[in-house]
Design a protein around this motif. Structure first.
Motif, PDB file in Angstrom:
ATOM      1  N   ALA A1124      21.822  48.495  21.801  1.00 36.19           N
ATOM      2  CA  ALA A1124      22.683  48.959  22.710  1.00 36.19           C
ATOM      3  C   ALA A1124      22.392  48.621  23.790  1.00 36.19           C
ATOM      4  CB  ALA A1124      23.221  50.078  21.481  1.00 36.19           C
ATOM      5  N   PHE A1125      21.230  48.902  24.497  1.00 33.92           N
ATOM      6  CA  PHE A1125      21.029  48.323  26.046  1.00 33.92           C
ATOM      7  C   PHE A1125      21.211  47.748  26.063  1.00 33.92           C
ATOM      8  CE2 PHE A1125      18.926  47.644  29.555  1.00 33.92           C
ATOM      9  CZ  PHE A1125      19.362  48.583  30.324  1.00 33.92           C
ATOM     10  N   ALA A1126      20.859  46.413  25.310  1.00 34.55           N
ATOM     11  CA  ALA A1126      21.080  44.613  25.877  1.00 34.55           C
ATOM     12  C   ALA A1126      21.995  44.611  25.606  1.00 34.55           C
ATOM     13  CB  ALA A1126      20.077  44.285  24.922  1.00 34.55           C
ATOM     14  N   PHE A1127      23.459  44.539  24.962  1.00 34.98           N
ATOM     15  CA  PHE A1127      24.646  44.216  24.012  1.00 34.98           C
ATOM     16  C   PHE A1127      25.580  45.067  25.109  1.00 34.98           C
ATOM     17  CE2 PHE A1127      28.668  45.387  22.274  1.00 34.98           C
ATOM     18  CZ  PHE A1127      28.785  44.463  21.685  1.00 34.98           C
ATOM     19  N   VAL A1128      25.172  45.609  25.456  1.00 37.98           N
ATOM     20  CA  VAL A1128      25.839  46.791  26.671  1.00 37.98           C
ATOM     21  C   VAL A1128      25.588  46.043  28.180  1.00 37.98           C
ATOM     22  CG1 VAL A1128      26.709  49.165  28.137  1.00 37.98           C
ATOM     23  CG2 VAL A1128      26.400  48.973  25.826  1.00 37.98           C
ATOM     24  N   MET A1129      24.670  46.297  28.774  1.00 42.47           N
ATOM     25  CA  MET A1129      24.738  44.892  29.499  1.00 42.47           C
ATOM     26  C   MET A1129      25.191  43.547  29.729  1.00 42.47           C
ATOM     27  SD  MET A1129      22.698  47.424  31.373  1.00 42.47           S
ATOM     28  CE  MET A1129      23.277  45.928  32.577  1.00 42.47           C
ATOM     29  N   VAL A1130      24.648  42.917  27.907  1.00 43.46           N
ATOM     30  CA  VAL A1130      24.997  41.150  28.613  1.00 43.46           C
ATOM     31  C   VAL A1130      26.793  41.436  28.477  1.00 43.46           C
ATOM     32  CG1 VAL A1130      25.507  39.741  27.304  1.00 43.46           C
ATOM     33  CG2 VAL A1130      22.948  40.770  27.195  1.00 43.46           C
ATOM     34  N   ASN A1131      27.622  41.914  28.030  1.00 40.02           N
ATOM     35  CA  ASN A1131      28.551  42.114  28.079  1.00 40.02           C
ATOM     36  C   ASN A1131      29.078  43.138  29.568  1.00 40.02           C
ATOM     37  OD1 ASN A1131      30.214  41.569  25.554  1.00 40.02           O
ATOM     38  ND2 ASN A1131      28.060  42.076  24.622  1.00 40.02           N
ATOM     39  N   ALA A1132      28.813  43.187  29.879  1.00 37.15           N
ATOM     40  CA  ALA A1132      28.731  44.087  31.473  1.00 37.15           C
ATOM     41  C   ALA A1132      28.570  42.901  32.637  1.00 37.15           C
ATOM     42  CB  ALA A1132      27.438  45.441  31.707  1.00 37.15           C
ATOM     43  N   ILE A1133      27.241  42.250  32.533  1.00 32.53           N
ATOM     44  CA  ILE A1133      27.480  40.997  33.600  1.00 32.53           C
ATOM     45  C   ILE A1133      28.180  40.015  33.298  1.00 32.53           C
ATOM     46  CG2 ILE A1133      25.230  39.022  33.277  1.00 32.53           C
ATOM     47  CD1 ILE A1133      23.262  41.219  33.362  1.00 32.53           C
ATOM     48  N   PHE A1134      28.252  40.246  31.603  1.00 38.08           N
ATOM     49  CA  PHE A1134      29.582  38.805  31.252  1.00 38.08           C
ATOM     50  C   PHE A1134      30.455  39.223  32.017  1.00 38.08           C
ATOM     51  CE2 PHE A1134      33.110  37.270  28.512  1.00 38.08           C
ATOM     52  CZ  PHE A1134      33.377  35.798  28.718  1.00 38.08           C
ATOM     53  N   VAL A1135      31.634  40.297  31.773  1.00 40.96           N
ATOM     54  CA  VAL A1135      32.696  41.266  32.319  1.00 40.96           C
ATOM     55  C   VAL A1135      32.829  41.217  33.792  1.00 40.96           C
ATOM     56  CG1 VAL A1135      33.795  43.016  32.583  1.00 40.96           C
ATOM     57  CG2 VAL A1135      33.240  42.227  30.144  1.00 40.96           C
ATOM     58  N   LEU A1136      32.044  41.609  34.290  1.00 40.99           N
ATOM     59  CA  LEU A1136      31.945  41.385  35.867  1.00 40.99           C
ATOM     60  C   LEU A1136      32.135  40.125  36.551  1.00 40.99           C
ATOM     61  CD1 LEU A1136      30.836  43.116  38.412  1.00 40.99           C
ATOM     62  CD2 LEU A1136      28.430  43.176  37.967  1.00 40.99           C
ATOM     63  N   ILE A1137      30.521  39.181  36.087  1.00 39.92           N
ATOM     64  CA  ILE A1137      30.970  38.194  36.794  1.00 39.92           C
ATOM     65  C   ILE A1137      32.690  37.531  36.575  1.00 39.92           C
ATOM     66  CG2 ILE A1137      30.242  36.074  36.894  1.00 39.92           C
ATOM     67  CD1 ILE A1137      27.760  36.592  36.052  1.00 39.92           C
ATOM     68  N   VAL A1138      32.817  37.523  35.795  1.00 38.18           N
ATOM     69  CA  VAL A1138      34.373  37.092  35.028  1.00 38.18           C
ATOM     70  C   VAL A1138      35.388  37.390  35.762  1.00 38.18           C
ATOM     71  CG1 VAL A1138      36.106  35.823  33.671  1.00 38.18           C
ATOM     72  CG2 VAL A1138      33.377  35.315  32.835  1.00 38.18           C
ATOM     73  N   PHE A1139      35.307  38.530  36.092  1.00 38.51           N
ATOM     74  CA  PHE A1139      36.660  39.436  36.918  1.00 38.51           C
ATOM     75  C   PHE A1139      35.892  39.682  38.215  1.00 38.51           C
ATOM     76  CE2 PHE A1139      37.954  43.805  38.750  1.00 38.51           C
ATOM     77  CZ  PHE A1139      38.576  43.737  37.629  1.00 38.51           C
ATOM     78  N   LEU A1140      35.181  39.895  38.246  1.00 37.08           N
ATOM     79  CA  LEU A1140      35.010  39.461  40.139  1.00 37.08           C
ATOM     80  C   LEU A1140      35.265  37.600  40.148  1.00 37.08           C
ATOM     81  CD1 LEU A1140      30.813  40.609  41.489  1.00 37.08           C
ATOM     82  CD2 LEU A1140      34.104  41.499  41.278  1.00 37.08           C
ATOM     83  N   LEU A1141      35.030  36.834  39.456  1.00 38.22           N
ATOM     84  CA  LEU A1141      35.481  35.558  39.999  1.00 38.22           C
ATOM     85  C   LEU A1141      37.076  35.554  39.259  1.00 38.22           C
ATOM     86  CD1 LEU A1141      33.035  33.172  37.507  1.00 38.22           C
ATOM     87  CD2 LEU A1141      33.387  33.613  40.281  1.00 38.22           C
ATOM     88  N   GLN A1142      37.901  36.181  38.551  1.00 37.74           N
ATOM     89  CA  GLN A1142      39.390  37.187  38.669  1.00 37.74           C
ATOM     90  C   GLN A1142      39.670  37.228  39.900  1.00 37.74           C
ATOM     91  OE1 GLN A1142      41.266  35.119  35.850  1.00 37.74           O
ATOM     92  NE2 GLN A1142      42.900  36.630  36.387  1.00 37.74           N
ATOM     93  N   LEU A1143      38.927  38.365  40.414  1.00 35.56           N
ATOM     94  CA  LEU A1143      39.938  38.906  42.360  1.00 35.56           C
ATOM     95  C   LEU A1143      39.613  37.514  43.184  1.00 35.56           C
ATOM     96  CD1 LEU A1143      37.646  42.093  41.698  1.00 35.56           C
ATOM     97  CD2 LEU A1143      40.289  41.098  41.891  1.00 35.56           C
ATOM     98  N   LYS A1144      39.294  36.305  42.541  1.00 34.18           N
ATOM     99  CA  LYS A1144      38.920  35.437  44.202  1.00 34.18           C
ATOM    100  C   LYS A1144      39.056  34.663  43.200  1.00 34.18           C
ATOM    101  CE  LYS A1144      36.871  37.883  46.804  1.00 34.18           C
ATOM    102  NZ  LYS A1144      37.087  37.634  47.858  1.00 34.18           N
ATOM    103  N   LYS A1145      40.373  34.441  42.716  1.00 25.54           N
ATOM    104  CA  LYS A1145      40.899  33.207  41.401  1.00 25.54           C
ATOM    105  C   LYS A1145      41.714  32.214  42.831  1.00 25.54           C
ATOM    106  CE  LYS A1145      45.637  35.443  39.893  1.00 25.54           C
ATOM    107  NZ  LYS A1145      46.366  35.767  38.995  1.00 25.54           N
ATOM    108  N   ASP A1146      42.274  32.546  43.788  1.00 26.81           N
ATOM    109  CA  ASP A1146      43.313  32.228  44.797  1.00 26.81           C
ATOM    110  C   ASP A1146      43.013  31.270  45.146  1.00 26.81           C
ATOM    111  OD1 ASP A1146      45.907  33.660  44.269  1.00 26.81           O
ATOM    112  OD2 ASP A1146      45.380  35.051  45.986  1.00 26.81           O
ATOM    113  N   TYR A1147      41.213  31.441  45.580  1.00 27.05           N
ATOM    114  CA  TYR A1147      40.397  30.141  46.287  1.00 27.05           C
ATOM    115  C   TYR A1147      39.499  29.725  45.106  1.00 27.05           C
ATOM    116  CZ  TYR A1147      40.999  33.581  49.745  1.00 27.05           C
ATOM    117  OH  TYR A1147      41.456  34.651  50.120  1.00 27.05           O
TER     118      TYR A1147
END
Length: 1387
Positions: A1124-1147
């Motif tokens: 469960a910890f690995a599952f949550v962390m993998v998805n959290a890292i994936f969401v964080l990376i893509v979400f941050l990229l989404q915030l910079k979608k203008d660039y």
């Protein structure tokens, strides 16, 4: 009345044949003649499939004949145009001249045609290379030996050399008539070998005639080597024997497979899949050799074929030679035309060539040859070989000769005849300029010998009229070489068609017998060969053993299962009776033996409060329900009250056993497991029946040799079922057909349809549909299926008996991860073991089965809570051991492992992906900022994760249900928002395009599955529940993977229907009132010893101490926490990376190049007009989603298309088209074949009991013919009167006993009344033959000692005294016990 019908009291009372109910209670409620869920679709499909098969017969015949003729004609046309010495007369009508015009082929024209011939030859070789590349990439194939590569290369190059000589030296010097005749003269080597290997002919009494015909065929084939060379002075024709002989070497292997002297060579280069590795090198080599020989034999400068290549394929100049009227033999009109000179001279004029003429000819030739091969293979697979394969290929050569002669002579007599079809400067070289010259040259060249050459070809390829392959056999079993020769497609297809499919075992024996060996090895081989000779034909008959597991099924679920078993029993009985009485002891192609075993978990009440004697515990209510439901199931199937004899009850070391004899005289055995004596749960029931049926019943049979055991194991199939499954016999037969067609197939599963009511079932209908249409079909095509579900799957016994399958399946582990893998998904783990040992698992979409699915949210979540961790654990096991799996399993390649890895990654990141999609959807639909949308999604998910950690499961499920309901509302709004956005942005926007592509793909998938198209209506439920099923369910499954309980059917034990309190001590099962009339049997000492040893070794109940249980729980929780910890962390890292990229979608974005928007602005201050283009932006989320899932969807859609074609082939192969028959011209042999084809249907009709109020008996009163007013207003009254009359008749008449299908058949077959064969597709001659066989059977029965009594209608056989007696069960099989008069012969 329905309440009485449903009650047990009604059934018990209605089956008392001697007690007549009073008239006031004589009304009946017979079951309606309706089809069940499993049969409804098949009934509707039968007529459509017959129409489709009729159309297929005609279409395939026409395509093969037309394509083979077209390919050969275009080939001759192309070869003739490479000759630059021939001058072609050109139609002067369209040149505005009135003299004779001839064309001379230029060097560029000849080079173009030479390249066209090379491309035409290379096309099938390229297909061979691509097929070999696909198989070697996606399948694991052994690499060939050096000797195999050398031998295959040698004979393939001999064929290429001969074909090049024929194409570039012989055919350019011949007219098209003689060129077409040469097509049937490439069979010399097969005809010669045919003399030595005539084993395919089964005419034992005509061996001399067969040999004489084979010798004459060789003489006829060899005569062409002498006749035409002797009549020609041209060197090319004098050497005619060489190319014809070399070409015929390609098919030598198909005709030399029984020669002991070369058996080793055949074993070395036989067509196994290892040959595909060879063709990776041979196919390019053949193309290169043919091209080089073409350049050398044509005679132009070698470099010019390359330097002038592009120029040759472009329009170039053709030189026309014009001769004036004085030089012409025909008078010229004197019209003063400026084009005609008054003096005689010869002039030349340029003419621009048609650049597309060569291209069109090449495309037509390649396409025609390809279609001929593909449709020919299709005809062989679906068993329409006689009419749609052998006949058109046999007619192809004479039709080609006639067509070539007609077209060439038409052009010779009128040079303008084919102006619209062919360019004027190209032609088909005629044999003679006129009909008289044609006849003279035919005699001069001895063309009257051609029919003999054609007959020799027919005799050499006679095997195509006697196919021996199974339905839907693989290509390797149909043809010797993988593909075809495009230039001689009709001859190649006939000669390449396998005569016999020799097995590895037979070839190994032949090679061992012919190879030099030392005495010790020779002695061992001889002993082995002698052992193989004791193999009997009965050993090869499929043995179908039904293995069902039951636990807490309801009565309705048991009813569906028992009805399926009764239908299977009826089908097997019909085939057995047809074999015995109608076909002279010969079984039909779909014959099988049947036995049913039910393994009942927790079958006894072991509570001390209710169990007085532990050695004789009471039956629980589920077993009692099964016992009471059998008669009801038979009543539902046959529509008549049939009393099944009480079962034989037997005490066993594991509990007890009940043995029923079904109406068709097959056995149904219920193994009642006592969990205090034997380990319970489904996996251990599977271990129990595998070791009993395979280990004990096969391996412990001492009178069988090892080779016989191996053959029996290859043809023994275990049908694994759940206790609620609903299926038809043809569904099982389709799985058996796949087993017989593919030797390495270890398991096969059908199409599972969920049944039930409510939104959860609707969701599962669409989920199952998409899963089978796309996922399972893709696994089947590019690799093999990873899971064959235990609710309806067929397993090959020999595959289960492989090393590390049955033995490893018995492992008990204390490791938490393996506990999840082994016990939570036992069906998937069993398939994982099969895959690791090299067995293939397939999906048969035409085999339908219906199973009850969870109808409530909590039940569904608990089921998937068990499935999800076990699925991921087993797939991870395969991925982690990928090198070994790829090495051992031919169906699994590295690319397939990569595909499964992509799916595994998508599954793990699924919750994060859905979370990000919901964030983006909320931003787009509700026009909120991205942080607000993020928080709206984050807090519900966080709340649910915390509940999964701290709360009990019932509260987790409640929270999941609430969040799912909210998400459903949001998804509806998202759906509307997507539609609005598509309207605003257009269909070519990234999001719109992907949404439309997915929707179109799913819709096309539904259209390709017309029977299941209505499942698409449930897609809306599937869509709105995506967040719940792909996010919440994954979280729930991961955080509860420490719970190893079953999750479904956990309800309390059933109480009695009358609601009375249970007695303090229930009667023991041997004394149960339901079994009071049952006889008592016993198992043999050998079997008792087996069960005791098996229980001691593998199935002893697990008695864990409190500390052990606590340790196991702790380990499972620790595993849960880690995963469960690995599952949550993998998805959290994936969401964080893509979400941050989404915030910079203008660039960080990509411009979408499709459908940009153009803007025009006007600056009033500067009086400036600005024009600019704005592109849509593809954000990081969209890019990842489109690329990743888009690739998977494309792969799945393409694989689904190929799988649907295979499914259609399988359905067409099973359909018998019996609409057309000629009563007057039907031969005795055809009548016998027709009767044999309908024997099972005849037996099924004669054995089936008469339903209540049915009028199928000849002595029945037909109340429809009562002369009581024919006006419409009296019809309803007539129906009522008919019912009342029938009630009186039914009450007063003596009721026939229909409990034994065999006696039903014998009563009608040996009776004096005429057989009812109405509505059966039988000709008068076949009916007469049936009557003759019936008379002979009567005479034989009367001649037997005691004779066979002819039962009288209405009387049942005398009952023997019902005394309890002991009956033994032998070591290898169950001995038939006395069934109290219900059966009089052993089976």
């Amino acid at each position: 009345m329905s309440a009485d019908y449903e009650s047990d009291y009604y059934y018990m009372r209605s089956r008392k044949a001697r007690d007549k109910p009073p008239l006031w209670d004589s009304f009946q409620d017979p079951p309606a003649k309706r089809t069940s869920g499993s049969d409804a679709h098949w009934k509707k499909l039968q007529f459509v499939l017959k129409l489709l098969k009729l159309f297929t017969y005609l279409l395939v015949f026409a395509v093969i004949l037309a394509c083979s003729v077209t390919a050969k004609l275009v080939y001759l046309y192309m070869a003739g145009n490479t000759n630059g010495e021939v001058k072609v007369r050109v139609c002067s009508k369209y040149l505005l001249v009135d003299g004779q015009v001839t064309a001379t082929r230029s060097k560029l024209e000849q080079i173009a045609w030479v390249w066209a011939l090379i491309f035409a030859f290379a096309a099938p070789e390229l297909f061979t290379f691509l097929r070999a590349l696909r198989i070697t990439l996606f399948k694991r194939e052994q690499r060939p030996s050096g000797l195999e590569v050398a031998l295959v290369t040698l004979f393939e190059l001999l064929h290429v050399v001969g074909l090049a000589l024929l194409t570039f030296t012989v055919l350019p010097q011949l007219d098209v008539t003689r060129g077409a005749m040469l097509g049937c003269c490439v069979c010399f080597v097969p005809a010669l070998l045919n003399i030595l290997t005539g084993t395919r002919f089964q005419w034992k009494s005509a061996d001399t005639l067969v040999n004489v015909a084979s010798i004459l065929a060789v003489v006829a084939q060899g005569s062409v080597f002498l006749v035409w060379p002797a009549m020609s002075s041209q060197l090319e024709l004098q050497l005619l024997a060489l190319p014809l002989l070399l070409v015929s070497f390609r098919w030598w292997e198909n005709y030399a497979n029984t020669l002991a002297s070369i058996a080793y060579i055949i074993r070395t280069i036989r067509c196994t899949r290892s040959r595909y590795h060879t063709y990776l090198y041979v196919a390019p080599l053949k193309m290169a050799v043919f091209g080089l020989l073409g350049f050398l034999l044509h005679g132009e400068n070698f470099k010019e074929y390359f330097t002038l290549f592009f120029e040759a394929w472009q329009p170039h100049t053709i030189t026309l030679t014009y001769t004036d009227g004085l030089r012409d033999t025909r008078p010229l009109p004197s019209n003063g035309s400026s084009f005609i000179k008054p003096t005689t001279f010869v002039s030349q004029y340029p003419l621009q060539s048609n650049a597309w003429a060569v291209v069109y000819a090449l495309l037509v030739q390649v396409s025609a040859a390809y279609l001929c091969h593909i449709f020919g293979k299709f005809a062989c697979k679906i068993k329409i070989q006689h009419f749609s394969f052998a006949l058109p290929l046999s007619l192809a050569t004479p039709v080609t000769v006639v067509a070539a002669t007609l077209l060439s002579q038409l052009r010779a007599q009128d040079i303008c005849a084919l102006h619209s079809l062919l360019p004027d400067y190209l032609t088909l070289q005629p044999l003679g300029e006129s009909v008289a010259q044609l006849g003279a040259l035919s005699l001069q060249y001895a063309l009257w010998l051609w029919p003999l050459w054609w007959l020799a070809q027919l005799w050499t390829s006679w095997h195509i009229w006697h196919p021996h392959n199974d339905k839907n056999a693989p290509t390797e079993k149909l043809f010797v070489c993988p593909w075809y020769s495009g230039l001689l497609v009709d001859q190649c297809t006939m000669m390449n068609r396998r005569i016999l499919d020799w097995s590895d075992e037979y070839l190994a024996i032949k090679s061992d017998l012919t190879a030099a060996r030392d005495p010790a090895v020779a002695l061992a081989a001889d002993i082995n060969a002698n052992a193989s000779r004791d193999i009997q034909e009965t050993d090869k008959i499929p043995q179908l053993i039904v293995c069902a597991t039951m636990w807490h099924e309801t009565e309705d679920e048991m009813m569906e299962f028992l009805k399926s078993i009764v239908r299977l029993d009826e089908d097997q009985c019909a085939r057995r009776l047809a074999k015995t009485h109608l076909n002279g002891g010969k079984a039909d192609d779909e014959y099988y033996e049947l036995e049913t075993n039910i393994f009942f978990d927790d079958a006894f009440v072991l509570d001390p409060r209710h169990c007085q004697n532990k050695r004789n515990p009471p039956l629980n209510e589920y077993v009692k329900t099964l016992t009471r439901t059998i008669d009801k199931a038979v009543f539902e199937i046959y529509g008549v009250n049939i009393k099944i004899k009480p079962p034989l009850k037997i005490e066993t070391p594991y509990g007890g056993r009940l043995v029923w004899t079904l109406p068709g005289r097959t056995k149904m055995v219920a193994h009642l497991k006592n969990k205090d004596k034997i380990r319970h749960k489904k996996r251990w029931s599977q271990v129990m029946y595998m070791y009993y049926l395979l280990g004990f019943r096969i391996m412990e049979t001492e009178q069988l040799s090892a080779r016989r055991k191996a053959v029996i194991a290859e043809n023994t199939f275990l049908l694994a079922l759940d206790g609620d499954i609903d299926f038809q016999p043809h569904a099982v037969q389709l799985l058996i057909d796949r087993m017989k067609a593919i030797d390495e197939l270890g398991a096969a599963c059908g199409r599972i349809h969920p049944v039930g009511r409510g939104p959860m079932v609707w969701y599962q209908k669409f989920e199952y549909a998409i899963g089978h249409w796309l996922q399972k079909a893709t696994e089947h095509v590019i690799g093999c299926v990873l899971c064959s579900p235990g609710c309806f799957s067929l397993f090959r016994a020999s595959a289960l008996m492989e090393n590390s399958v049955m033995k490893r399946y018995t492992l008990v582990t204390s490791e938490a991860m393996k506990m999840v893998q082994y016990d939570q998904g036992e069906d998937r783990w069993l398939c994982t073991l099969l895959l690791k040992q090299g067995s293939r698992v397939e999906y048969c979409a035409a085999s339908d089965a219906y199973t009850h699915s969870p109808e409530y949210f909590n039940e569904f979540y608990n089921q998937r809570r068990r499935w999800v961790p076990s699925t991921m654990a087993n797939i991870y096991d395969i991925l982690a051991d990928a090198d070994t799996v790829v090495k051992k399993n031919n169906s699994i390649s590295t690319l397939y492992i990569m595909y499964q890895g992509m799916l595994m990654l998508g599954t793990v990141l699924g919750p994060g992906t859905i979370f990000l999609m919901m964030v983006g959807a909320l931003v787009a639909v509700f026009s909120i900022d991205i942080w607000t949308a993020f928080l709206w999604n984050f807090f519900p998910i966080l709340c649910f994760i915390l509940s999964c950690v701290y709360l009990k499961q019932k509260f987790q499920l409640l929270i999941a249900f609430v969040i799912s309901a909210i998400y459903c509302l949001v998804m509806m709004a998202v759906l509307i928002g997507i539609v609005v956005q598509m309207i605003e942005d257009g269909p070519l926007a990234p999001a719109s395009m992907f949404f439309l592509l997915v929707a179109v793909q799913i819709t096309l998938a539904g259209l390709m599955h017309p029977q299941e198209f209505l499942a698409l209506l449930c897609g809306i439920i599937y869509y709105i529940t995506i967040p719940s099923m792909y996010m919440l369910l994954m979280i729930y499954s991961v955080f509860n993977m420490n719970d190893v309980s079953w999750g479904t059917r956990e309800g309390p034990v059933l109480r009695d229907d009358d609601g009375e309190s249970v007695e303090p001590h229930l009667p023991g099962w041997l004394n149960d009132p339901l079994l009071i009339d049952s006889e008592l049997g016993e198992v043999s000492l050998v079997e008792q010893r087996f069960w005791k040893d098996l229980i001691k070794q593998y199935l002893k109940p697990l008695e864990l101490s409190k500390e052990q249980k606590q340790s196991m729980d702790d380990d499972l929780k620790e595993l849960r926490n880690m995963i469960a910890f690995a599952f949550v962390m993998v998805n959290a890292i994936f969401v964080l990376i893509v979400f941050l990229l989404q915030l910079k979608k203008d660039y960080l974005h990509l411009k979408w190049p499709i459908d940009p928007t153009d803007f025009i602005t006007f600056d009033r201050d500067n009086l400036q007009v600005d024009i600019y283009r704005q592109y849509k932006e593809l954000d990081p989320i969209g890019l990842c989603f489109v690329v990743f899932f888009g690739v998977i969807l494309v792969i799945q859609f393409i694989a689904m298309f190929f799988h649907r074609f295979g499914t259609m082939s399988q359905l067409l192969a099973t359909v018998q088209l019996n609409w057309f028959r000629s009563n007057s011209q039907l031969s005795d042999e055809d009548a016998a074949l027709e009767l044999s084809g309908n024997a099972v249907n005849i037996a099924r009709r004669l054995q089936r009991p008469r339903r209540l109020f049915d009028e199928d008996e000849l002595d029945s009163n037909h109340y429809d013919e009562l002369s009581v007013g024919q006006e419409d207003n009296h019809r309803e009254s007539m129906v009522r009167r008919q019912t009342i009359c029938r009630l009186h008749e039914s009450r007063n008449a003596e009721h026939s006993d229909y409990s034994d299908l065999v006696r039903n058949f014998e009563r009608r077959f040996f009776g004096e009344a005429d057989l009812n064969v109405r509505n059966l597709p039988l000709s008068r001659k076949s009916v007469k033959l049936l009557q003759q066989r019936r008379s002979v059977a009567k005479e034989n029965a009367a001649a037997m000692p005691g004779g066979t009594p002819t039962p009288k209608p209405g009387l049942r056989p005398p009952l023997l005294p019902v005394n309890a007696k002991k009956v033994s069960f032998r070591a290898n099989t169950m001995e038939i016990y006395d069934n109290g008069g219900y059966e009089h012969t052993e089976f």
